[in-house]
Design a protein around this motif. Structure first.
Motif, PDB file in Angstrom:
ATOM      1  N   GLY A 253     -27.166 -10.490   6.729  1.00 40.50           N
ATOM      2  CA  GLY A 253     -26.283 -11.623   6.461  1.00 40.50           C
ATOM      3  C   GLY A 253     -26.719 -12.391   5.234  1.00 40.50           C
ATOM      4  N   LEU A 254     -26.551 -11.794   4.066  1.00 43.24           N
ATOM      5  CA  LEU A 254     -27.056 -12.385   2.830  1.00 43.24           C
ATOM      6  C   LEU A 254     -25.995 -13.086   1.982  1.00 43.24           C
ATOM      7  N   ILE A 255     -24.737 -12.954   2.332  1.00 47.28           N
ATOM      8  CA  ILE A 255     -23.691 -13.639   1.558  1.00 47.28           C
ATOM      9  C   ILE A 255     -23.568 -15.054   2.127  1.00 47.28           C
ATOM     10  N   HIS A 256     -24.178 -15.995   1.425  1.00 50.30           N
ATOM     11  CA  HIS A 256     -24.259 -17.380   1.898  1.00 50.30           C
ATOM     12  C   HIS A 256     -23.100 -18.207   1.344  1.00 50.30           C
ATOM     13  N   SER A 257     -22.705 -19.182   2.103  1.00 51.06           N
ATOM     14  CA  SER A 257     -21.620 -20.064   1.665  1.00 51.06           C
ATOM     15  C   SER A 257     -21.990 -20.814   0.392  1.00 51.06           C
ATOM     16  N   SER A 258     -23.284 -20.970   0.125  1.00 53.74           N
ATOM     17  CA  SER A 258     -23.723 -21.708  -1.058  1.00 53.74           C
ATOM     18  C   SER A 258     -23.314 -21.033  -2.374  1.00 53.74           C
ATOM     19  N   PHE A 259     -23.086 -19.717  -2.362  1.00 47.98           N
ATOM     20  CA  PHE A 259     -22.669 -19.032  -3.595  1.00 47.98           C
ATOM     21  C   PHE A 259     -21.436 -18.151  -3.409  1.00 47.98           C
ATOM     22  N   LYS A 260     -20.832 -18.204  -2.229  1.00 51.49           N
ATOM     23  CA  LYS A 260     -19.699 -17.336  -1.933  1.00 51.49           C
ATOM     24  C   LYS A 260     -18.531 -17.524  -2.911  1.00 51.49           C
ATOM     25  N   ASP A 261     -18.162 -18.762  -3.196  1.00 54.32           N
ATOM     26  CA  ASP A 261     -17.030 -19.005  -4.104  1.00 54.32           C
ATOM     27  C   ASP A 261     -17.317 -18.490  -5.515  1.00 54.32           C
ATOM     28  N   GLU A 262     -18.550 -18.661  -5.971  1.00 55.85           N
ATOM     29  CA  GLU A 262     -18.916 -18.134  -7.292  1.00 55.85           C
ATOM     30  C   GLU A 262     -18.862 -16.609  -7.302  1.00 55.85           C
ATOM     31  N   LEU A 263     -19.274 -15.983  -6.200  1.00 57.16           N
ATOM     32  CA  LEU A 263     -19.191 -14.526  -6.077  1.00 57.16           C
ATOM     33  C   LEU A 263     -17.737 -14.074  -6.151  1.00 57.16           C
ATOM     34  N   TYR A 264     -16.855 -14.776  -5.462  1.00 59.21           N
ATOM     35  CA  TYR A 264     -15.428 -14.432  -5.509  1.00 59.21           C
ATOM     36  C   TYR A 264     -14.901 -14.522  -6.936  1.00 59.21           C
TER      37      TYR A 264
ATOM     38  N   ASN B 254     -12.400 -12.247   0.700  1.00 56.54           N
ATOM     39  CA  ASN B 254     -13.118 -13.074   1.661  1.00 56.54           C
ATOM     40  C   ASN B 254     -14.299 -12.272   2.175  1.00 56.54           C
ATOM     41  N   ALA B 255     -15.375 -12.966   2.449  1.00 52.66           N
ATOM     42  CA  ALA B 255     -16.577 -12.301   2.931  1.00 52.66           C
ATOM     43  C   ALA B 255     -17.112 -12.994   4.165  1.00 52.66           C
ATOM     44  N   MET B 256     -17.723 -12.199   4.984  1.00 50.23           N
ATOM     45  CA  MET B 256     -18.572 -12.680   6.060  1.00 50.23           C
ATOM     46  C   MET B 256     -20.001 -12.531   5.519  1.00 50.23           C
ATOM     47  N   PRO B 257     -20.998 -13.044   6.194  1.00 48.02           N
ATOM     48  CA  PRO B 257     -22.358 -12.918   5.652  1.00 48.02           C
ATOM     49  C   PRO B 257     -22.808 -11.481   5.405  1.00 48.02           C
TER      50      PRO B 257
ATOM     51  N   LYS C 256      -7.871 -13.567   4.881  1.00 53.47           N
ATOM     52  CA  LYS C 256      -8.133 -15.010   4.878  1.00 53.47           C
ATOM     53  C   LYS C 256      -8.726 -15.488   6.200  1.00 53.47           C
ATOM     54  N   ASN C 257      -8.401 -14.806   7.288  1.00 56.73           N
ATOM     55  CA  ASN C 257      -8.821 -15.244   8.619  1.00 56.73           C
ATOM     56  C   ASN C 257      -9.977 -14.419   9.186  1.00 56.73           C
ATOM     57  N   GLN C 258     -10.867 -13.985   8.332  1.00 54.36           N
ATOM     58  CA  GLN C 258     -11.995 -13.163   8.781  1.00 54.36           C
ATOM     59  C   GLN C 258     -12.888 -13.878   9.799  1.00 54.36           C
ATOM     60  N   GLU C 259     -13.111 -15.162   9.613  1.00 54.27           N
ATOM     61  CA  GLU C 259     -13.991 -15.882  10.524  1.00 54.27           C
ATOM     62  C   GLU C 259     -13.457 -15.831  11.955  1.00 54.27           C
ATOM     63  N   GLN C 260     -12.163 -16.065  12.129  1.00 52.54           N
ATOM     64  CA  GLN C 260     -11.572 -16.012  13.461  1.00 52.54           C
ATOM     65  C   GLN C 260     -11.597 -14.582  14.007  1.00 52.54           C
ATOM     66  N   HIS C 261     -11.316 -13.617  13.154  1.00 53.44           N
ATOM     67  CA  HIS C 261     -11.296 -12.219  13.575  1.00 53.44           C
ATOM     68  C   HIS C 261     -12.679 -11.788  14.070  1.00 53.44           C
ATOM     69  N   HIS C 262     -13.715 -12.164  13.344  1.00 52.40           N
ATOM     70  CA  HIS C 262     -15.056 -11.715  13.707  1.00 52.40           C
ATOM     71  C   HIS C 262     -15.681 -12.534  14.836  1.00 52.40           C
ATOM     72  N   ALA C 263     -14.994 -13.526  15.315  1.00 49.67           N
ATOM     73  CA  ALA C 263     -15.427 -14.183  16.546  1.00 49.67           C
ATOM     74  C   ALA C 263     -15.168 -13.252  17.737  1.00 49.67           C
ATOM     75  N   ARG C 264     -14.275 -12.270  17.547  1.00 50.68           N
ATOM     76  CA  ARG C 264     -13.896 -11.336  18.612  1.00 50.68           C
ATOM     77  C   ARG C 264     -14.397  -9.915  18.411  1.00 50.68           C
TER      78      ARG C 264
END
Length: 153
Positions: free
Chosen positions: A21-32, A50-53, A117-125
């Motif tokens: 889980g190395l894709i951190h929110s601190s640099f995610k937007d810059e990566l995009y 969109n990325a998950m960690p 766009k909804n990866q966070e909700q999808h990966h909750a399941r």
């Protein structure tokens, strides 16, 4: 090339090496933004990213001027180098070898954009591994599970 008209929509999915889980929110937007620049440079059109960690989804309108493998080599190689040069992490960043590339018709574009766009909700399941194997099965792609995900040595 004159008189060449295409409609090619491809979703790319690939993981961080060992699915760390190395894709951190601190640099995610810059990566995009960085990946979007590579896509634009090659005259493709970014539709969603969109990325998950531990993995990333990229959906593009692709021009037939470049091979999928060349584009993936550029995105993965350049972005991992970029992350490491900026020292966002205390460890070396690498993408896992390989990727998934899945094509869609125009009628599926909005659904795929919303899915990404909804990866966070999808990966909750569902885990990334379950999601990825689901894509392979849905698209009828033969695979050998021994080679899907590289494990730490």
């Amino acid at each position: 090339m004159a008189n060449t008209y295409t409609q090619i929509h491809i979703q790319f999915v690939f993981a961080v090496k060992y699915r760390d889980g190395l894709i951190h929110s601190s640099f995610k937007d810059e990566l995009y933004q960085y990946i979007a620049g590579i896509i634009k440079h090659h005259n493709h059109r970014l539709l969603a990213i969109n990325a998950m960690p531990d993995h990333i989804h990229i959906f593009i309108g692709m021009r037939p001027t470049q091979s999928i493998s060349d584009l993936m080599q550029d995105i993965k190689g350049s972005s991992s180098k970029w992350i490491n040069e900026r020292k966002f992490l205390k460890v070396k960043f690498e993408w896992q070898g390989g990727y998934g590339a899945f094509s869609y018709s125009k009628s599926h574009v909005n659904r795929i954009i919303n899915y990404i766009k909804n990866q966070e909700q999808h990966h909750a399941r569902e885990t990334f591994q379950e999601e990825y194997i689901g894509f392979l099965k849905l698209f009828g792609i033969d695979y050998d599970e021994r080679y899907l995900f590289k494990e730490p040595i």
